[in-house]
Each structure stands twice: as C-alpha cells, then as structure tokens.
Enzyme design. Structure first.
Site, PDB file in Angstrom:
ATOM      1  N   HIS A   1       4.556   8.119   6.810  1.00 48.76           N
ATOM      2  CA  HIS A   1       4.332   9.210   7.797  1.00 48.76           C
ATOM      3  C   HIS A   1       2.867   9.172   8.145  1.00 48.76           C
ATOM      4  O   HIS A   1       2.698   9.190   9.556  1.00 48.76           O
ATOM      5  CB  HIS A   1       4.517  10.658   6.974  1.00 48.76           C
ATOM      6  N   GLU A   2       1.994   8.927   7.220  1.00 47.58           N
ATOM      7  CA  GLU A   2       0.618   8.790   7.626  1.00 47.58           C
ATOM      8  C   GLU A   2       0.215   7.554   8.557  1.00 47.58           C
ATOM      9  O   GLU A   2      -0.460   7.587   9.529  1.00 47.58           O
ATOM     10  CB  GLU A   2      -0.427   8.900   6.367  1.00 47.58           C
TER      11      GLU A   2
ATOM     12  N   CYS B   1       5.313  18.305   9.192  1.00 51.33           N
ATOM     13  CA  CYS B   1       4.055  17.661   9.727  1.00 51.33           C
ATOM     14  C   CYS B   1       2.867  18.840   9.843  1.00 51.33           C
ATOM     15  O   CYS B   1       3.286  19.992  10.729  1.00 51.33           O
ATOM     16  CB  CYS B   1       4.231  16.894  10.683  1.00 51.33           C
TER      17      CYS B   1
ATOM     18  N   HIS C   1       1.346   8.330  11.979  1.00 53.52           N
ATOM     19  CA  HIS C   1       0.209   8.975  12.733  1.00 53.52           C
ATOM     20  C   HIS C   1      -1.035   8.089  13.182  1.00 53.52           C
ATOM     21  O   HIS C   1      -1.272   8.066  14.398  1.00 53.52           O
ATOM     22  CB  HIS C   1      -0.525  10.015  11.723  1.00 53.52           C
TER      23      HIS C   1
END
Length: 182
Positions: free
Chosen positions: A142-143, A100, A146
């Site tokens: 993953h995004e 990351c 976030h």
C-alpha cells in the site's frame, strides 16, 4: 501505538496532485529528514493509521513509516527511505479489507500478496530490509503504491472507485480532486 516527538500535519486527500505521481528519491539524510520522519509518525498516530507515505502529508519524497502488525501479531515500527518492493515469484494473493487515510471513512476488499519485502534505507542512510506477512505485507504494498502515485482505490473497478470517492468526499465535506486538506 507509540508517541512521537514530531508535529502532526494534515493528511493529503485523494485528488491532490502529489498523491498521483511518483515521488522523488531522497538524497539527503540530514536533520530535515529526521524531522520529516518524526512528523510522519506523529501524523500517522494522530490519524490512527498503521502506515503513512510522505506524499500523504504533501511531501514529494520516497519515504514511508509503519507501525503495523504482521501475521503473528508482532508489530514492526520502521522508516523506509527510497523503498523497493519485492514480491514473491509465486504470488499467493489474500483478499482483505483495505482503507486509506487519504480516502477517509472508506474501505474495500482488495487482493494483495500474502508476503512482501522492502529494501531501502533508514533515516540515517543505513541499508534496511524488512520482510512482511499479513497486514504488514499489505502495508508495504500500500505505501509503496502511494510513493508510485497510486492509491488503493486506483486498483478497484471504476464504478466502485467512483462510489467510494464520492462517499468519502460527502463524509468529510471535501470535494474530490480539490486538493483541500479538510
């Protein structure tokens, strides 16, 4: 890797409050959004990333950009505003190394779904759906994490997470949780 007309911004480090809460929905599809998207691409490319969420440059908005390969090696370059992640009912998990930009210099093995899709809007407010395999599927997960206030290290066992965050802070000279952009 493509070039961008935006201006690279500093990458927000793990521990900064905007990275640890759900981001706000986007309601205005205007010139300011277009500039933010351009800046996000420029920031991602400058940091040598394959994906970037808005909160990784300190912006509280549900937007991510990607320039990422799928399982066949084909690259998807896209912007997704107000994304909704769709995972298959029968989840085939793949463990792979993940890193990351907000936790620089560190990587860990993490299981994610082998396929994933996102729906949302492009920067002009048009509906989009993207389907991903391989690294692209991992990137979508993953995004969206976030934008929901999670980093990949939050999914790791606590001892491993602590070691990675300590090593990252030593590597970059930034204190964990200080909110500094280094």
């Amino acid at each position: 890797m493509q070039t961008s007309t935006g201006t690279p911004r500093p990458i927000t480090r793990y521990g900064t409050p905007v990275l640890h809460r759900r981001c706000a929905e986007v309601t205005d599809f205007d010139d300011a959004l277009a500039q933010l998207v351009a800046d996000m691409f420029a920031s991602m490319y400058a940091a040598h990333g394959v994906g970037l969420a808005a909160n990784q440059i300190g912006v509280d908005a549900r937007i991510f950009v990607v320039d990422c390969p799928d399982a066949t090696g084909a690259h998807t370059v896209a912007t997704v505003v107000n994304p909704v992640l769709h995972l298959p009912e029968h989840r085939d998990l793949v463990t792979d190394t993940e890193g990351c930009l907000s936790v620089p210099g560190q990587h860990a093995e993490l299981a994610r779904c082998a396929t994933a899709a996102v729906t949302g809007f492009d920067m002009h407010g048009q509906e989009v759906r993207l389907d991903g395999t391989g690294t692209l599927a991992r990137c979508f997960q993953h995004e969206v994490d976030h934008l929901d206030g999670l980093a990949y290290v939050d999914r790791l066992p606590s001892k491993l997470r602590k070691r990675i965050l300590t090593t990252s802070a030593e590597h970059t000279g930034v204190g964990v949780g200080t909110g500094q952009d280094g």
